[in-house]
Write a protein that holds these residues in place. Structure first.
Motif, PDB file in Angstrom:
ATOM      1  N   GLY A 209       0.818  -1.208   0.000  1.00  0.00           N
ATOM      2  CA  GLY A 209       0.000   0.000   0.000  1.00  0.00           C
ATOM      3  C   GLY A 209       0.850   1.255   0.000  1.00  0.00           C
ATOM      4  O   GLY A 209       0.553   2.227  -0.718  1.00  0.00           O
ATOM      5  N   LYS A 210       1.930   1.252   0.800  1.00  0.00           N
ATOM      6  CA  LYS A 210       2.829   2.400   0.827  1.00  0.00           C
ATOM      7  C   LYS A 210       3.478   2.611  -0.539  1.00  0.00           C
ATOM      8  O   LYS A 210       3.581   3.740  -1.025  1.00  0.00           O
ATOM      9  CB  LYS A 210       3.920   2.189   1.883  1.00  0.00           C
ATOM     10  N   LEU A 211       3.902   1.505  -1.147  1.00  0.00           N
ATOM     11  CA  LEU A 211       4.547   1.594  -2.461  1.00  0.00           C
ATOM     12  C   LEU A 211       3.586   2.189  -3.484  1.00  0.00           C
ATOM     13  O   LEU A 211       3.958   3.077  -4.266  1.00  0.00           O
ATOM     14  CB  LEU A 211       4.993   0.191  -2.894  1.00  0.00           C
ATOM     15  N   ASN A 212       2.350   1.741  -3.466  1.00  0.00           N
ATOM     16  CA  ASN A 212       1.352   2.252  -4.411  1.00  0.00           C
ATOM     17  C   ASN A 212       1.040   3.725  -4.171  1.00  0.00           C
ATOM     18  O   ASN A 212       0.767   4.468  -5.116  1.00  0.00           O
ATOM     19  CB  ASN A 212       0.069   1.423  -4.326  1.00  0.00           C
ATOM     20  N   SER A 213       1.097   4.146  -2.896  1.00  0.00           N
ATOM     21  CA  SER A 213       0.810   5.555  -2.596  1.00  0.00           C
ATOM     22  C   SER A 213       1.869   6.474  -3.207  1.00  0.00           C
ATOM     23  O   SER A 213       1.548   7.587  -3.650  1.00  0.00           O
ATOM     24  CB  SER A 213       0.728   5.776  -1.090  1.00  0.00           C
ATOM     25  N   TYR A 214       3.117   6.003  -3.254  1.00  0.00           N
ATOM     26  CA  TYR A 214       4.172   6.817  -3.875  1.00  0.00           C
ATOM     27  C   TYR A 214       4.019   6.850  -5.398  1.00  0.00           C
ATOM     28  O   TYR A 214       4.357   7.856  -6.034  1.00  0.00           O
ATOM     29  CB  TYR A 214       5.546   6.287  -3.483  1.00  0.00           C
ATOM     30  N   ILE A 215       3.512   5.757  -5.965  1.00  0.00           N
ATOM     31  CA  ILE A 215       3.248   5.755  -7.411  1.00  0.00           C
ATOM     32  C   ILE A 215       2.140   6.753  -7.737  1.00  0.00           C
ATOM     33  O   ILE A 215       2.255   7.556  -8.673  1.00  0.00           O
ATOM     34  CB  ILE A 215       2.849   4.337  -7.881  1.00  0.00           C
ATOM     35  N   GLU A 216       1.064   6.717  -6.938  1.00  0.00           N
ATOM     36  CA  GLU A 216      -0.051   7.651  -7.145  1.00  0.00           C
ATOM     37  C   GLU A 216       0.396   9.093  -6.899  1.00  0.00           C
ATOM     38  O   GLU A 216      -0.084  10.026  -7.550  1.00  0.00           O
ATOM     39  CB  GLU A 216      -1.202   7.288  -6.210  1.00  0.00           C
ATOM     40  N   GLY A 217       1.350   9.258  -5.974  1.00  0.00           N
ATOM     41  CA  GLY A 217       1.831  10.593  -5.648  1.00  0.00           C
ATOM     42  C   GLY A 217       2.556  11.283  -6.791  1.00  0.00           C
ATOM     43  O   GLY A 217       2.677  12.517  -6.802  1.00  0.00           O
TER      44      GLY A 217
ATOM     45  N   THR B  18      14.134   4.635   2.449  1.00  0.00           N
ATOM     46  CA  THR B  18      13.902   3.927   3.715  1.00  0.00           C
ATOM     47  C   THR B  18      13.015   2.707   3.492  1.00  0.00           C
ATOM     48  O   THR B  18      13.277   1.625   4.037  1.00  0.00           O
ATOM     49  CB  THR B  18      13.239   4.871   4.733  1.00  0.00           C
ATOM     50  N   LEU B  19      11.968   2.876   2.698  1.00  0.00           N
ATOM     51  CA  LEU B  19      11.048   1.770   2.414  1.00  0.00           C
ATOM     52  C   LEU B  19      11.771   0.622   1.722  1.00  0.00           C
ATOM     53  O   LEU B  19      11.466  -0.550   1.957  1.00  0.00           O
ATOM     54  CB  LEU B  19       9.900   2.266   1.531  1.00  0.00           C
ATOM     55  N   GLN B  20      12.745   0.926   0.902  1.00  0.00           N
ATOM     56  CA  GLN B  20      13.464  -0.110   0.151  1.00  0.00           C
ATOM     57  C   GLN B  20      14.179  -1.097   1.070  1.00  0.00           C
ATOM     58  O   GLN B  20      14.371  -2.263   0.725  1.00  0.00           O
ATOM     59  CB  GLN B  20      14.465   0.544  -0.800  1.00  0.00           C
ATOM     60  N   THR B  21      14.560  -0.642   2.264  1.00  0.00           N
ATOM     61  CA  THR B  21      15.257  -1.529   3.201  1.00  0.00           C
ATOM     62  C   THR B  21      14.347  -2.655   3.693  1.00  0.00           C
ATOM     63  O   THR B  21      14.829  -3.623   4.284  1.00  0.00           O
ATOM     64  CB  THR B  21      15.797  -0.743   4.412  1.00  0.00           C
TER      65      THR B  21
ATOM     66  N   ASP C 169      14.030  -7.580   0.310  1.00  0.00           N
ATOM     67  CA  ASP C 169      15.251  -8.252  -0.093  1.00  0.00           C
ATOM     68  C   ASP C 169      15.576  -7.875  -1.535  1.00  0.00           C
ATOM     69  O   ASP C 169      14.690  -7.535  -2.318  1.00  0.00           O
ATOM     70  CB  ASP C 169      15.087  -9.774   0.018  1.00  0.00           C
ATOM     71  N   LYS C 170      16.839  -7.967  -1.898  1.00  0.00           N
ATOM     72  CA  LYS C 170      17.251  -7.520  -3.234  1.00  0.00           C
ATOM     73  C   LYS C 170      16.669  -8.373  -4.355  1.00  0.00           C
ATOM     74  O   LYS C 170      16.579  -7.922  -5.496  1.00  0.00           O
ATOM     75  CB  LYS C 170      18.776  -7.487  -3.331  1.00  0.00           C
ATOM     76  N   ASP C 171      16.281  -9.620  -4.045  1.00  0.00           N
ATOM     77  CA  ASP C 171      15.674 -10.462  -5.083  1.00  0.00           C
ATOM     78  C   ASP C 171      14.158 -10.294  -5.137  1.00  0.00           C
ATOM     79  O   ASP C 171      13.478 -10.926  -5.939  1.00  0.00           O
ATOM     80  CB  ASP C 171      16.038 -11.939  -4.882  1.00  0.00           C
ATOM     81  N   ASP C 172      13.633  -9.425  -4.285  1.00  0.00           N
ATOM     82  CA  ASP C 172      12.204  -9.088  -4.316  1.00  0.00           C
ATOM     83  C   ASP C 172      11.999  -8.037  -5.408  1.00  0.00           C
ATOM     84  O   ASP C 172      12.690  -7.019  -5.426  1.00  0.00           O
ATOM     85  CB  ASP C 172      11.802  -8.525  -2.950  1.00  0.00           C
ATOM     86  N   PRO C 173      11.061  -8.253  -6.343  1.00  0.00           N
ATOM     87  CA  PRO C 173      10.855  -7.274  -7.424  1.00  0.00           C
ATOM     88  C   PRO C 173      10.485  -5.891  -6.916  1.00  0.00           C
ATOM     89  O   PRO C 173      10.687  -4.894  -7.606  1.00  0.00           O
ATOM     90  CB  PRO C 173       9.720  -7.886  -8.248  1.00  0.00           C
ATOM     91  N   ARG C 174       9.974  -5.814  -5.698  1.00  0.00           N
ATOM     92  CA  ARG C 174       9.627  -4.510  -5.143  1.00  0.00           C
ATOM     93  C   ARG C 174      10.872  -3.669  -4.862  1.00  0.00           C
ATOM     94  O   ARG C 174      10.802  -2.441  -4.853  1.00  0.00           O
ATOM     95  CB  ARG C 174       8.783  -4.690  -3.870  1.00  0.00           C
ATOM     96  N   TYR C 175      11.997  -4.338  -4.616  1.00  0.00           N
ATOM     97  CA  TYR C 175      13.253  -3.612  -4.385  1.00  0.00           C
ATOM     98  C   TYR C 175      13.624  -2.795  -5.620  1.00  0.00           C
ATOM     99  O   TYR C 175      13.922  -1.603  -5.534  1.00  0.00           O
ATOM    100  CB  TYR C 175      14.371  -4.616  -4.057  1.00  0.00           C
ATOM    101  N   GLU C 176      13.581  -3.443  -6.768  1.00  0.00           N
ATOM    102  CA  GLU C 176      13.893  -2.745  -8.027  1.00  0.00           C
ATOM    103  C   GLU C 176      12.809  -1.724  -8.369  1.00  0.00           C
ATOM    104  O   GLU C 176      13.092  -0.659  -8.928  1.00  0.00           O
ATOM    105  CB  GLU C 176      14.027  -3.771  -9.156  1.00  0.00           C
ATOM    106  N   LYS C 177      11.582  -2.038  -8.003  1.00  0.00           N
ATOM    107  CA  LYS C 177      10.467  -1.130  -8.285  1.00  0.00           C
ATOM    108  C   LYS C 177      10.661   0.199  -7.559  1.00  0.00           C
ATOM    109  O   LYS C 177      10.328   1.269  -8.094  1.00  0.00           O
ATOM    110  CB  LYS C 177       9.155  -1.776  -7.849  1.00  0.00           C
ATOM    111  N   VAL C 178      11.195   0.138  -6.347  1.00  0.00           N
ATOM    112  CA  VAL C 178      11.465   1.367  -5.603  1.00  0.00           C
ATOM    113  C   VAL C 178      12.446   2.251  -6.368  1.00  0.00           C
ATOM    114  O   VAL C 178      12.266   3.468  -6.462  1.00  0.00           O
ATOM    115  CB  VAL C 178      12.017   1.050  -4.197  1.00  0.00           C
TER     116      VAL C 178
END
Length: 315
Positions: A175-183, A202-205, A208-217
């Motif tokens: 949800g936090k990640l999506n809020s930054y996209i909408e922002g 901070t959220l990126q921490t 894990d680096k193999d999580d696609p959300r890491y690269e998405k950040v």
């Protein structure tokens, strides 16, 4: 042989060797002191609804520390197993068809994020329903150690609560990640761009680096950098010893509380007056001459870069 079965077989062999070593070691140790006259029946056993955990160390407090760590690891392992079999949460690891490696990945993840999961972070030896320890002496070496055992209640309801907490925590992160996209489409304050970039770091921490959300950040932060490059400083008005400016991002006039850095080839004694979305910059043009290209340069800092504009002034 299936890779998963092979790994599980190796694990069983290791456990068997450890147990064998433990039995041999126990036979070579003398009990010097115990926490109670009779050793509880649950020590070394298995009971439904409980976790029986053991640790050994040279000092009793060190043994307690180890047993707490072992307890959290066992709980993480149980939750990881349940998540692998039941959860609908989407992660990068679902691309891996090996359930053994998947469970191992979740286990490592839960352990690394245990402090953020209330149930695990609140685990304490004081909540154990029973404990037992022995002070032992190695007959061959004379080494003194403490073997500590605890019986900790861990019911099916506790497992469900942990799985729920894990999924909620991950969904909150999504949800936090999506809020930054909408922002990206609703920036109205100049400072929000840099703040969102810092918050994303901070959220990126959390990933894990193999999580696609890491690269998405990284991709989202780069989109905010692109936004910053689109900001322009507009001249609203130029008068005798003053200029009024504002910042624009596409069709939006941004608010800004930052006082810009202003320089000039002739003017000095700068004063600033913020009003709504604009800033008035007053100055002394005593050292400016008609024959020169007199200007003031306005700079706003964004991270390590500047957004700037050179404004030619009237005398």
């Amino acid at each position: 042989m299936n890779k998963s079965i092979l790994k599980q077989s190796k694990t069983l062999i290791v456990i068997a060797l450890i147990l064998s070593s433990f039995i041999c070691t126990a036979q070579n140790k003398k009990v010097l002191e115990t926490s109670s006259k009779k050793k509880p029946e649950w020590v070394g056993g298995v009971e439904k609804g409980y976790l029986i955990v053991t640790a050994e160390a040279p000092e009793i407090e060190e043994a307690k520390g180890k047993i707490l760590q072992n307890l959290k690891s066992q709980i993480a392992e149980t939750v990881a197993t349940r998540i692998v079999s039941e959860t609908t949460l989407q992660t990068s690891q679902e691309r891996n068809n090996n359930s053994y490696e998947l469970k191992e990945s979740f286990n490592n993840f839960i352990n690394s994020k245990a402090a953020n999961i209330p149930y695990i972070s609140e685990i304490s030896l004081s909540k154990a329903v029973d404990y037992y320890w022995e002070k032992l002496k190695n007959k061959s070496t004379g080494e003194i150690t403490y073997q500590y055992h605890i019986k900790y209640i861990f019911m099916e309801a506790d497992i469900k609560e942990l799985v729920w907490a894990f999924e909620k925590y991950q969904n909150d992160l999504n949800g936090k990640l999506n809020s930054y996209i909408e922002g990206l489409n609703s920036v109205t304050r100049f400072e929000d761009i840099e703040k969102n970039m810092d918050d994303l770091r901070t959220l990126q921490t959390e990933f894990d680096k193999d999580d696609p959300r890491y690269e998405k950040v990284d991709l989202i932060r780069n989109d905010y950098r692109k936004l910053a490059k689109k900001i322009i400083i507009e001249t609203v008005e130029i008068g005798k010893e003053y200029v009024i400016t504002q910042m624009r991002l596409n069709n939006v006039i941004l608010t800004c509380n930052q006082i810009p850095k202003v320089s000039s080839n002739c003017a000095n004694k700068f004063e600033f007056n913020l009003k709504e979305n604009q800033i008035r910059i007053d100055f002394d043009d005593f050292n400016c001459y008609d024959d020169d290209e007199n200007y003031v340069e306005v700079k706003y800092r964004m991270g390590s870069e500047y957004i700037n504009k050179k404004i030619y002034i009237k005398l």
